[in-house]
Write an enzyme that holds these catalytic residues in place. Structure first.
Site, PDB file in Angstrom:
ATOM      1  N   HIS A 364       0.799  -1.229   0.000  1.00  0.00           N
ATOM      2  CA  HIS A 364       0.000   0.000   0.000  1.00  0.00           C
ATOM      3  C   HIS A 364       0.830   1.276   0.000  1.00  0.00           C
ATOM      4  O   HIS A 364       0.293   2.344   0.264  1.00  0.00           O
ATOM      5  CB  HIS A 364      -0.892   0.063   1.237  1.00  0.00           C
ATOM      6  CG  HIS A 364      -2.016  -0.913   1.243  1.00  0.00           C
ATOM      7  ND1 HIS A 364      -3.270  -0.611   0.770  1.00  0.00           N
ATOM      8  CD2 HIS A 364      -2.073  -2.192   1.663  1.00  0.00           C
ATOM      9  CE1 HIS A 364      -4.056  -1.662   0.917  1.00  0.00           C
ATOM     10  NE2 HIS A 364      -3.361  -2.641   1.460  1.00  0.00           N
ATOM     11  N   LYS A 555      -8.063  14.246   4.686  1.00  0.00           N
ATOM     12  CA  LYS A 555      -7.203  13.065   4.651  1.00  0.00           C
ATOM     13  C   LYS A 555      -6.184  13.254   5.760  1.00  0.00           C
ATOM     14  O   LYS A 555      -6.127  14.333   6.374  1.00  0.00           O
ATOM     15  CB  LYS A 555      -6.489  12.924   3.300  1.00  0.00           C
ATOM     16  CG  LYS A 555      -5.864  14.235   2.791  1.00  0.00           C
ATOM     17  CD  LYS A 555      -5.186  14.073   1.459  1.00  0.00           C
ATOM     18  CE  LYS A 555      -6.110  14.102   0.262  1.00  0.00           C
ATOM     19  NZ  LYS A 555      -6.199  12.891  -0.510  1.00  0.00           N
ATOM     20  N   ARG A 556      -5.365  12.228   6.039  1.00  0.00           N
ATOM     21  CA  ARG A 556      -4.325  12.423   7.042  1.00  0.00           C
ATOM     22  C   ARG A 556      -3.441  13.605   6.639  1.00  0.00           C
ATOM     23  O   ARG A 556      -3.250  13.872   5.450  1.00  0.00           O
ATOM     24  CB  ARG A 556      -3.480  11.143   7.174  1.00  0.00           C
ATOM     25  CG  ARG A 556      -4.194  10.027   7.910  1.00  0.00           C
ATOM     26  CD  ARG A 556      -4.542  10.414   9.331  1.00  0.00           C
ATOM     27  NE  ARG A 556      -3.352  10.542  10.132  1.00  0.00           N
ATOM     28  CZ  ARG A 556      -2.862   9.587  10.915  1.00  0.00           C
ATOM     29  NH1 ARG A 556      -3.501   8.439  11.034  1.00  0.00           N
ATOM     30  NH2 ARG A 556      -1.755   9.773  11.613  1.00  0.00           N
ATOM     31  N   LYS A 561       1.134  14.765   1.032  1.00  0.00           N
ATOM     32  CA  LYS A 561      -0.229  15.044   0.559  1.00  0.00           C
ATOM     33  C   LYS A 561      -0.424  16.542   0.265  1.00  0.00           C
ATOM     34  O   LYS A 561      -1.412  16.934  -0.330  1.00  0.00           O
ATOM     35  CB  LYS A 561      -1.250  14.550   1.584  1.00  0.00           C
ATOM     36  CG  LYS A 561      -1.235  13.024   1.774  1.00  0.00           C
ATOM     37  CD  LYS A 561      -2.244  12.567   2.814  1.00  0.00           C
ATOM     38  CE  LYS A 561      -2.149  11.098   3.166  1.00  0.00           C
ATOM     39  NZ  LYS A 561      -2.876  10.206   2.232  1.00  0.00           N
ATOM     40  N   THR A 663      -8.442   6.905  -1.720  1.00  0.00           N
ATOM     41  CA  THR A 663      -9.804   6.380  -1.852  1.00  0.00           C
ATOM     42  C   THR A 663     -10.804   7.494  -1.595  1.00  0.00           C
ATOM     43  O   THR A 663     -11.929   7.447  -2.088  1.00  0.00           O
ATOM     44  CB  THR A 663     -10.053   5.210  -0.862  1.00  0.00           C
ATOM     45  OG1 THR A 663      -9.502   5.572   0.400  1.00  0.00           O
ATOM     46  CG2 THR A 663      -9.412   3.937  -1.355  1.00  0.00           C
ATOM     47  N   LYS A 667     -14.570   8.702  -3.315  1.00  0.00           N
ATOM     48  CA  LYS A 667     -15.810   9.048  -2.595  1.00  0.00           C
ATOM     49  C   LYS A 667     -16.310  10.425  -3.024  1.00  0.00           C
ATOM     50  O   LYS A 667     -17.518  10.643  -3.187  1.00  0.00           O
ATOM     51  CB  LYS A 667     -15.567   9.029  -1.082  1.00  0.00           C
ATOM     52  CG  LYS A 667     -15.217   7.632  -0.558  1.00  0.00           C
ATOM     53  CD  LYS A 667     -14.608   7.657   0.845  1.00  0.00           C
ATOM     54  CE  LYS A 667     -13.856   6.359   1.105  1.00  0.00           C
ATOM     55  NZ  LYS A 667     -12.908   6.455   2.228  1.00  0.00           N
TER      56      LYS A 667
HETATM   57  C1  NBG Z   1      -2.483   3.895   2.034  1.00  0.00           C
HETATM   58  C2  NBG Z   1      -2.097   4.784   0.850  1.00  0.00           C
HETATM   59  C3  NBG Z   1      -3.324   5.285   0.132  1.00  0.00           C
HETATM   60  C4  NBG Z   1      -4.207   4.113  -0.228  1.00  0.00           C
HETATM   61  C5  NBG Z   1      -4.503   3.282   0.998  1.00  0.00           C
HETATM   62  C6  NBG Z   1      -5.325   2.057   0.688  1.00  0.00           C
HETATM   63  C7  NBG Z   1      -1.034   3.127   3.850  1.00  0.00           C
HETATM   64  C8  NBG Z   1       0.218   2.424   4.222  1.00  0.00           C
HETATM   65  N1  NBG Z   1      -1.276   3.295   2.559  1.00  0.00           N
HETATM   66  O1  NBG Z   1      -2.941   5.976  -1.017  1.00  0.00           O
HETATM   67  O2  NBG Z   1      -1.345   5.865   1.298  1.00  0.00           O
HETATM   68  O3  NBG Z   1      -5.393   4.549  -0.802  1.00  0.00           O
HETATM   69  O4  NBG Z   1      -3.321   2.839   1.596  1.00  0.00           O
HETATM   70  O5  NBG Z   1      -4.713   1.299  -0.293  1.00  0.00           O
HETATM   71  O6  NBG Z   1      -1.774   3.515   4.728  1.00  0.00           O
END
Ligand code: NBG
Length: 845
Positions: A364, A555-556, A561, A663, A667
């Site tokens: 991920h 988002k975080r 980002k 994701t 949404k």
């Molecule tokens: C996160 C990514 C996102 C991705 C999500 C789900 C982790 C390690 N990765 O871009 O930063 O959408 O995983 O796949 O949290």
């Protein structure tokens, strides 16, 4: 059934629901209807619904026991499910009946829904993806178990105090959790530490046994996961740590009461709290304990289920596909080997075959700082037997590499599970790549980068092993539950099929040019915005114009980002208005939301920057309210339900090559927001689907970023050559937003001027220009609405149902298993149960 019969049976069901509420209030909550609190009523309603789900769950389990079907086991350290009540009501098709029954009882269902605490058992995208996948697995009728950790404290609650993030503990279990059922009979023991011993088995062969120094019991708590309007109910099984015996009686008898309780408390710390780090790996021992704990419990559980209807574990992989959600559960590789060899007495080769055919691994992230690697000493101290197995796996693997690539020492050291470039580490991604049958990335671009860069050696070694499964999100929660107005509009226009066949949204395309449909579409968005404007006014005393563009980044908080790039744009607009008050800047509300890891200095300062800029701009009379900024505290799934439906513009502005997928981007688009974004993660595919003309693209692409960085990127050059950028940076540095304090934002400003790792300055100009196009387009309401409809209409690909079908075909080799309702709700004779003869080992998934 004729109409009258239908109505009668509906009435009867409503009556039963009302009886269910009364029963649960009295017997479960132990209060009278007069003394019950709102939380009592919430719990009573939730339990009434859970009872209805249990019927389906029992049927699902019985169906599986009767006829073997492959089960997907999704192993994940995080499941960010969000609140259950509303979602379960929608999936079970019971919303209207519950609404009526609660109303007739004098309750307000919406109020009860809002009361539910959400289980914050995840950091962000990765945990939320796991939850979307559970919803889709059940809805696609694929038998599945989500395995994870029942953290007593989830993700911290965020408060904003004086503009800074403040972390508070998240006591989500405090009000009571009506959805979970403790299954004490299915507890597993998990060892830690100790040493290993060699002994000779029955046939004289050498075997190893692990003598752990301490043992902890994992107790599962099951939460049912119902599919959308199907009988299938899957389960989320979360493990909680307990001490195997409650007291050490030896200590107790000598009067050392505290000593006796200490072990119990130590054991329970394992599942106390979720690590709130987002993609920044910290080699903390407790974290490895958590990982091993839930992985060992889950594998033991799978083995128990398998042996219930099989003689041996030879074909475990025919019954289970176990997906490792990132490397967090990758200790599953040596643990499955250990269980097979040390406990079930398999020889290496067969154990290895079973392991490799059972496990699959999803990557991920591309961030190097997120890659998990454990110090050898720490690993050995905690899992001595597993380290032996890892060494053996590694030896055999490196031989394979040597044969395939003779004399390539660099390759060997890159691919080795053990990092020996300095202090020695166990590299978990390498372990996962070796020990699984498939590796997948989470968006086309991410998978491509894995193949070309991060996992290039693996791609050469095992061509075809790295596959792509683009992420998706569930349209149940992210449209049907969270955006009822849009849901109704779409259903009235094209029917309901889209809820499980999201590609059907394409039928909306033809309506994009229909004026009355466009008006209705615009009205839905405006009403959603008005609701939020009312909320902000009530809670924050900030007046918002619902006609303003809602420009949102949730988002975080992370430098990659680039929330601060968004801030640079806001300050640019501010400077322009200040310099020329008559300038045409269409009104915008900038919304931010997200948590920063508590130890992430820069991210916390980015929050302070946003709130400080908000403080000045929101109160500057020269701006005439044309720009407003709002930081939503404590962004979570529940707030997401409100945010996606209200948004006009979705900010997806990460540096190209950094966001694996994203994701939230999906949404937003599903709910009719237009995206301003870089060519990163799933943005690339979203743009392909919705059409380049319906997407605001800006910035360098990944190859350009790489070559810029390779050629010696100098942010100072951009600063010196762009007056507006210079003004913005100078204004922040001057203390304008920090009450004259020039130190507060110095670390941020300095890091941009001297390093700018995420190339904000290189993208600044293009971003500002692109935002200008956004502003102009927004002023053409018809054009904007048309683009908005087309965005929603073309989001079919990003349903998690599609992702799950991709996994099923490309990786798991599983098929749908529709459940029929064969088992009665209760036995007809009214006798509830015949006592089981041996309920301990009576297997049920
Ligand atoms: C996160 C990514 C996102 C991705 C999500 C789900 C982790 C390690 N990765 O871009 O930063 O959408 O995983 O796949 O949290």
């Amino acid at each position: 059934m004729d109409l009258k019969q239908k109505e009668d049976s509906r009435k009867e069901r409503i009556q039963k629901l009302k009886r269910g509420f009364a029963y649960n209030i009295f017997y479960r909550q132990g209060v009278t209807q007069k003394t019950a609190s709102l939380n009592d009523y919430y719990l009573a309603v939730a339990h009434t619904l859970r009872d209805r789900m249990q019927h389906l769950f029992v049927n699902s389990v019985q169906a599986l026991l009767e006829k073997d079907s492959k089960i997907v086991c999704y192993l994940s350290a995080e499941f960010l499910t969000g609140p259950h009540l509303h979602n379960n009501l929608v999936n079970l098709g019971l919303y209207e009946e519950f609404e009526q029954a609660t109303r007739e009882t004098g309750l307000n269902l919406k109020e009860l829904i809002d009361l539910e605490e959400e289980p914050g058992l995840g950091n962000g995208g990765l945990g939320r993806l796991a939850a979307c996948y559970l919803d889709s697995l059940a809805s696609q009728q694929i038998p599945a178990i989500g395995y994870g950790i029942r953290y007593e404290y989830g993700m911290f609650d965020q408060e904003i105090a004086d503009g800074w993030q403040k972390e508070l503990s998240d006591c989500w279990l405090h009000p009571g959790n009506p959805w979970e059922i403790k299954k004490a009979d299915m507890a597993c023991d998990v060892g830690f530490g100790g040493h290993t011993e060699i002994y000779h088995g029955e046939h004289g062969n050498r075997r190893t046994r692990w003598i752990p120094a301490r043992v902890i019991t994992g107790v599962p708590y099951d939460t049912p996961i119902p599919g959308y309007k199907v009988n299938n109910v899957n389960v989320l099984r979360l493990w909680s740590a307990e001490a195997p015996t409650s007291f050490d009686f030896a200590d107790f008898n000598t009067g050392d009461y505290y000593g006796a309780v200490k072990d119990k408390i130590m054991a329970e710390t394992i599942t106390k709290v979720l690590y709130p780090n987002d993609e920044q790996f910290q080699g903390k021992k407790l974290r490895l304990e958590q990982q091993f704990f839930f992985v060992s419990c889950s594998l033991q559980d799978m083995i128990r289920i398998h042996l219930h209807s099989n003689e041996s574990l030879d074909d475990l992989y025919d019954d289970f596909a176990a997906q490792l959600n990132d490397t967090h559960p990758s200790v599953a590789v040596p643990e499955l080997m250990r269980l097979l060899m040390d406990v079930h007495l398999y020889e290496w080769d067969k154990a290895w075959e079973i392991t490799k055919k059972t496990l699959c691994y999803t990557n991920h992230t591309l961030l190097p700082e997120a890659m998990e690697k454990w110090q050898i000493e720490l690993f050995e101290d905690l899992l001595p037997r597993h380290l032996e197995i890892i060494y053996e796996i590694n030896n055999r693997f490196l031989d394979e590499v040597r044969i395939k690539f003779p004399g390539d020492a660099d390759r060997l050291s890159r691919m080795s599970i053990i990092d020996e470039s300095g202090p020695r580490y166990v590299r978990m991604a390498n372990l996962a790549c070796i020990g699984s049958k498939a590796i997948n990335g989470v968006a086309a671009m991410h998978t491509d980068l894995l193949r070309r860069h991060t996992l290039a050696d693996w791609n050469t070694m095992y061509p075809g092993k790295i596959r792509n499964v683009t992420n998706g999100v569930t349209p149940r929660r992210w449209i049907a539950v969270s955006n009822p107005r849009l849901t109704k509009l779409i259903c009235d226009a094209i029917g309901e099929q889209w809820i499980t066949r999201l590609d059907k949204l394409r039928d909306l395309e033809k309506l994009a040019d229909d004026t009355s449909f466009r008006d209705a579409w615009y009205k839905v968005k405006k009403e959603n915005k008005q609701d939020v404007a009312n909320l902000i006014l009530k809670k924050e005393h900030l007046q918002i114009d619902p006609e303003a563009m809602f420009d949102v980044q949730v988002k975080r908080i992370h430098e990659y980002k680039r929330q601060h790039l968004n801030v640079l744009h806001i300050i640019t607009l501010y400077n322009r208005i200040k310099a020329n008050p008559a300038i045409d800047v269409p009104p915008r509300l900038f919304v931010f939301g997200g948590k920063a890891a508590p130890g992430y200095f820069m991210a916390k300062r980015m929050i302070k920057l946003i709130t400080s800029v908000a403080q000045i701009i929101n109160n500057d009379p020269d701006i005439h309210g044309r720009i407003k900024i709002f930081f939503i505290p404590n962004y979570n799934v529940k707030i997401g339900h409100i945010v996606y439906p209200m948004t006009d513009l979705s900010e997806q502005i990460s540096q190209a090559g950094m966001e694996a997928s994203g994701t939230g981007n999906m949404k937003f688009s599903m709910n009719g927001a237009l995206t301003i974004g870089t060519l990163d993660g799933a943005n690339v595919e979203i743009r392909e689907e919705v059409g380049a003309e319906n997407f605001f693209l800006f910035g360098l692409n990944v190859d350009e970023v790489m070559s810029l960085q390779a050629s010696g990127y100098s942010p100072m050059d951009y600063y010196n050559s762009n007056d507006e950028l210079k003004q913005v940076i100078d204004l922040i540095a001057s203390g304008h937003f920090s009450g004259g304090d020039q130190e507060l934002f110095r670390p941020l400003v300095d890091s941009l001027l001297h390093e700018d790792k995420y190339t904000l300055f290189a993208d600044y100009k293009d971003y500002i220009n692109c935002q200008e196009r956004v502003g102009q387009t927004y002023q053409d309401r018809d054009c904007w609405t048309r683009m908005s409809i087309l965005n929603t209409a073309r989001m079919g690909k990003f349903s998690s149902d599609r992702s799950i079908m991709d996994y099923s075909r490309k990786i798991w080799d599983v098929k749908a298993f529709p459940v029929e309702l064969k088992w009665e709700r209760l036995p007809k004779d009214g006798v509830l149960f015949t006592p089981p003869t041996n309920n301990k080992k009576e297997a049920q998934p």
